[in-house]
Design a protein around this motif. Structure first.
Motif, PDB file in Angstrom:
ATOM      1  N   HIS A 314       0.827  -1.206   0.000  1.00  0.00           N
ATOM      2  CA  HIS A 314       0.000   0.000   0.000  1.00  0.00           C
ATOM      3  C   HIS A 314       0.858   1.251   0.000  1.00  0.00           C
ATOM      4  N   SER A 315       0.501   2.196  -0.852  1.00  0.00           N
ATOM      5  CA  SER A 315       1.164   3.498  -0.879  1.00  0.00           C
ATOM      6  C   SER A 315       0.127   4.554  -0.529  1.00  0.00           C
ATOM      7  N   PRO A 316       0.460   5.501   0.363  1.00  0.00           N
ATOM      8  CA  PRO A 316      -0.512   6.544   0.713  1.00  0.00           C
ATOM      9  C   PRO A 316      -0.824   7.478  -0.444  1.00  0.00           C
ATOM     10  N   PHE A 317      -0.057   7.365  -1.538  1.00  0.00           N
ATOM     11  CA  PHE A 317      -0.276   8.225  -2.698  1.00  0.00           C
ATOM     12  C   PHE A 317      -0.704   7.423  -3.930  1.00  0.00           C
ATOM     13  N   GLY A 318      -1.183   6.192  -3.700  1.00  0.00           N
ATOM     14  CA  GLY A 318      -1.653   5.384  -4.812  1.00  0.00           C
ATOM     15  C   GLY A 318      -0.521   4.771  -5.618  1.00  0.00           C
ATOM     16  N   LYS A 319      -0.873   4.202  -6.749  1.00  0.00           N
ATOM     17  CA  LYS A 319       0.098   3.506  -7.588  1.00  0.00           C
ATOM     18  C   LYS A 319       0.701   4.471  -8.619  1.00  0.00           C
ATOM     19  N   SER A 320       1.932   4.146  -9.040  1.00  0.00           N
ATOM     20  CA  SER A 320       2.583   4.930 -10.088  1.00  0.00           C
ATOM     21  C   SER A 320       1.904   4.625 -11.433  1.00  0.00           C
ATOM     22  N   PRO A 321       2.066   5.507 -12.428  1.00  0.00           N
ATOM     23  CA  PRO A 321       2.821   6.765 -12.407  1.00  0.00           C
ATOM     24  C   PRO A 321       1.984   7.922 -11.861  1.00  0.00           C
ATOM     25  N   TRP A 322       2.697   9.029 -11.527  1.00  0.00           N
ATOM     26  CA  TRP A 322       2.053  10.236 -11.013  1.00  0.00           C
ATOM     27  C   TRP A 322       2.252  11.381 -12.008  1.00  0.00           C
ATOM     28  N   PRO A 323       1.382  12.398 -11.981  1.00  0.00           N
ATOM     29  CA  PRO A 323       1.466  13.484 -12.970  1.00  0.00           C
ATOM     30  C   PRO A 323       2.587  14.466 -12.655  1.00  0.00           C
ATOM     31  N   CYS A 324       3.172  15.038 -13.710  1.00  0.00           N
ATOM     32  CA  CYS A 324       4.114  16.156 -13.564  1.00  0.00           C
ATOM     33  C   CYS A 324       3.274  17.439 -13.538  1.00  0.00           C
ATOM     34  N   LEU A 325       3.500  18.280 -12.539  1.00  0.00           N
ATOM     35  CA  LEU A 325       2.698  19.495 -12.376  1.00  0.00           C
ATOM     36  C   LEU A 325       3.467  20.744 -12.803  1.00  0.00           C
ATOM     37  N   ASN A 326       4.418  20.546 -13.715  1.00  0.00           N
ATOM     38  CA  ASN A 326       5.181  21.662 -14.266  1.00  0.00           C
ATOM     39  C   ASN A 326       4.376  22.299 -15.399  1.00  0.00           C
ATOM     40  N   LYS A 327       3.774  23.453 -15.128  1.00  0.00           N
ATOM     41  CA  LYS A 327       2.898  24.085 -16.109  1.00  0.00           C
ATOM     42  C   LYS A 327       3.658  24.589 -17.324  1.00  0.00           C
ATOM     43  N   ALA A 328       4.982  24.689 -17.209  1.00  0.00           N
ATOM     44  CA  ALA A 328       5.790  25.174 -18.327  1.00  0.00           C
ATOM     45  C   ALA A 328       6.147  24.062 -19.310  1.00  0.00           C
ATOM     46  N   SER A 329       5.896  22.826 -18.938  1.00  0.00           N
ATOM     47  CA  SER A 329       6.299  21.699 -19.789  1.00  0.00           C
ATOM     48  C   SER A 329       5.165  21.274 -20.713  1.00  0.00           C
ATOM     49  N   GLU A 330       5.533  20.543 -21.772  1.00  0.00           N
ATOM     50  CA  GLU A 330       4.530  20.048 -22.720  1.00  0.00           C
ATOM     51  C   GLU A 330       3.758  18.864 -22.139  1.00  0.00           C
ATOM     52  N   HIS A 331       4.321  18.219 -21.114  1.00  0.00           N
ATOM     53  CA  HIS A 331       3.650  17.058 -20.520  1.00  0.00           C
ATOM     54  C   HIS A 331       2.942  17.413 -19.215  1.00  0.00           C
ATOM     55  N   TYR A 332       2.525  18.658 -19.072  1.00  0.00           N
ATOM     56  CA  TYR A 332       1.831  19.110 -17.866  1.00  0.00           C
ATOM     57  C   TYR A 332       0.612  18.228 -17.567  1.00  0.00           C
ATOM     58  N   LYS A 333       0.546  17.734 -16.342  1.00  0.00           N
ATOM     59  CA  LYS A 333      -0.523  16.866 -15.829  1.00  0.00           C
ATOM     60  C   LYS A 333      -0.518  15.462 -16.437  1.00  0.00           C
ATOM     61  N   GLU A 334       0.483  15.139 -17.230  1.00  0.00           N
ATOM     62  CA  GLU A 334       0.592  13.771 -17.746  1.00  0.00           C
ATOM     63  C   GLU A 334       1.269  12.887 -16.704  1.00  0.00           C
ATOM     64  N   ALA A 335       0.785  11.640 -16.555  1.00  0.00           N
ATOM     65  CA  ALA A 335       1.311  10.719 -15.532  1.00  0.00           C
ATOM     66  C   ALA A 335       2.594  10.073 -16.057  1.00  0.00           C
TER      67      ALA A 335
END
Length: 588
Positions: A314-335
């Motif tokens: 069990h992980s308190p943050f769920g299973k991978s992958p997790w999103p990148c929250l860098n709004k300057a990147s092209e992969h913003y919010k992508e896991a």
């Protein structure tokens, strides 16, 4: 006398006791002792229903079919019912005891004598199975599934099982299931039960059958990590990942009802030491398999659903992958982030997850996550990375205001002002250095170092943070005597102690990372206790005074350290291999 015998060919799910009983009937032995001597090589053995011994000798004596010892144990005894819920080394010891000619410690080893469960030596059968067996095989036999604890309904036909009352042999004898129902008397094991109770008992019987049919022997002894995810989904975990034991007990009893739990001898007591609490904590002793199945059925709906899960910790943050929250990147919010480093908040005790993307952007947040939307929340940014800084420069050069730039980059205005200042300072430093290089030689440059270029603290902060984290992880992973993680220790290791002490305000990322690893006195003492327990691995019984001495503790340590000492003693004793004689001592 090494006489060999012709055992009947075993039927599917037939109890080993039943096979010996059928041999007794066919051999026309007038005394059960003769049959025991033929099959087990000695008459000084009891024909045990659940976990018999002398199986190695029985396998060697049988001349009809070459059946290995492991097959007898796995397919015709209760071993697969108990073994998955035992430590691996004790399950192997149980198998050896059943194969050997000394079975004196078998039931103590599996914890039957220490639990509140009575060993029921009464034999049960399903009327529908009885008729089918006579039609298909020409004779009935004792099914293993019908004798297991908690199985009062046939999982195949849904019939209430019957108990044979006459003729029944005494303890040292062998009870044969007669070929005709008119040749014996029997009574149902349950009468006048509600439909809801019947449905629960049928589901439990099917769960037990699923357990027996597992092809791969899975280790379910310390199953807390496997249950945490489901407990969290049901709202039975606190933010600090402690189980709400009182609420769990109330909902568990409501689910099954007092009457059914009383029949199954599994009502959790109203205290902190109930079997239900033990089954959801790090194990210190064995919990009966039936009770484990009851808990699993309550949480997952069936044992089959439980074993089909991914069995990830069990992980308190769920299973991978997790999103990148860098709004300057092209992969913003992508896991795309694959790893999450979980630490503990020193103030609240809640888990803190740190997520690092390949683009250089790093952020953290407190957990545990309560829903899917929490994945897109960030507590604080630890590193913005090159892509974010490049986007910042683009916005500023394009003439955007600080407020507009902040909106575009997903930060506040002060952050834009801070990092734009860093950028200007960096550009000025570069221009100044280039001017000096053009005017003077390398020798004269040496003499003018009184006017040095300004330090790029942002870059230094980022580089230093990685060095700090590497050193801290190295200290935690070391097998040598533990060293407390303090500012002075870490600073000396990387040769930057003065910088850490004098320029804290210019190193926010570094200091933030360092604070996540700094240890209080109690935390360090707990780590020393764990290290000492690992050094004394396999020593059994593990003495408290030895562990305290090895850990170098002085009197007056906190309760948290005392709890860690007790936990380590329990964990150490759980997996230490025991001899047959030591097994009895261990339970007492």
């Amino acid at each position: 006398m090494n006489r060999r015998c012709e055992l009947p060919i075993p039927y599917p799910d037939e109890l080993l006791y039943s096979i010996v009983a059928r041999y007794h009937l066919r051999s026309n032995n007038s005394s059960p002792k003769w049959t025991l001597r033929d099959t087990f090589g000695t008459e000084n053995v009891i024909a045990t229903i659940d976990l018999p011994s002398h199986i190695g000798e029985l396998s060697r004596r049988n001349i009809v079919k070459d059946i290995p010892v492991d097959h007898w144990i796995d397919e015709h005894t209760f071993y697969p019912f108990y073994a998955p819920f035992m430590p691996r080394d004790r399950a192997l010891l149980l198998r050896k005891l059943m194969e050997s000619e000394d079975g004196s410690g078998i039931h103590t080893l599996v914890g039957i004598t220490a639990s509140t469960f009575d060993r029921d030596n009464k034999l049960h059968f399903c009327p529908s199975c009885f008729d089918e067996d006579v039609q298909q095989y020409g004779e009935p036999f004792w099914h293993r599934i019908h004798q297991l604890p908690g199985v009062w309904v046939c999982p195949k036909h849904g019939d209430i099982l019957h108990q044979m009352t006459y003729p029944v042999s005494e303890r040292h004898g062998l009870t044969v299931l007669p070929i005709s129902r008119r040749m014996f008397h029997s009574i149902p094991v349950l009468e006048n039960i509600s439909y809801k109770t019947f449905e629960r008992l049928l589901a439990i019987a099917k769960d037990v059958q699923t357990l027996l049919q597992m092809k791969e022997e899975r280790g379910l002894y310390n199953s807390k990590s496997l249950l945490l995810s489901r407990l969290s989904e049901l709202g039975l975990l606190t933010p600090a990942e402690r189980i709400r034991q009182k609420e769990l007990r109330e909902r568990f009893i409501t689910f099954y009802g007092y009457d059914l739990l009383d029949k199954l001898e599994s009502i959790p007591k109203q205290d902190d030491h109930t079997w239900l609490a033990s089954a959801t904590r790090s194990m210190r002793y064995t919990v009966h398999p039936l009770r484990q199945i009851l808990l699993i059925h309550f949480l997952y709906g069936s044992f089959k659903a439980f074993i089909e899960q991914s069995l990830e910790v069990h992980s308190p943050f769920g299973k991978s992958p997790w999103p990148c929250l860098n709004k300057a990147s092209e992969h913003y919010k992508e896991a795309i982030i694959q790893s999450c480093v979980v630490t503990r908040c020193s103030d609240t005790g809640r888990p803190v997850g740190t997520f690092v993307c390949e683009c250089g952007y790093s952020y953290s947040r407190r957990g545990p996550d309560q829903n899917e939307e929490d994945k897109f929340h960030k507590g604080r940014v630890k590193s913005f990375g090159a892509i974010w800084l490049s986007k910042l420069h683009e916005c500023l050069h394009a003439g955007l205001s600080c407020r507009s730039t902040a909106r575009a980059l997903g930060v506040d205005t002060n952050t834009v002002i801070k990092y734009s200042t860093f950028a200007v300072m960096e550009q000025r430093s570069k221009l100044k250095v280039n001017r000096i290089k053009k005017i003077t030689s390398s020798k004269s440059l040496h003499s003018k170092e009184g006017k040095k270029a300004r330090v790029n603290w942002e870059k230094r902060d980022l580089e230093l943070s990685y060095q700090i984290e590497d050193v801290c992880k190295e200290l935690l992973a070391s097998n040598n005597k533990p060293v407390r993680i303090r500012v002075s220790v870490v600073g000396k290791r990387i040769g930057k102690l003065s910088m850490l002490e004098k320029h804290k305000d210019k190193l926010p990322i570094t200091i933030g990372i360092l604070n996540n690893y700094l240890e209080s006195t109690a935390q360090f003492q707990c780590r020393r206790v764990r290290w000492a327990a690992e050094q004394m691995w396999g020593e059994w019984p593990l003495k408290k005074w030895k562990l305290v001495k090895k850990a170098g503790l002085r009197p007056g340590y906190l309760e948290a350290v005392e709890n860690e000492i007790n936990r380590c003693i329990g964990s150490n004793s759980d997996i230490a291999p025991l001899s047959t004689t030591e097994v009895i001592q261990w339970h007492h």
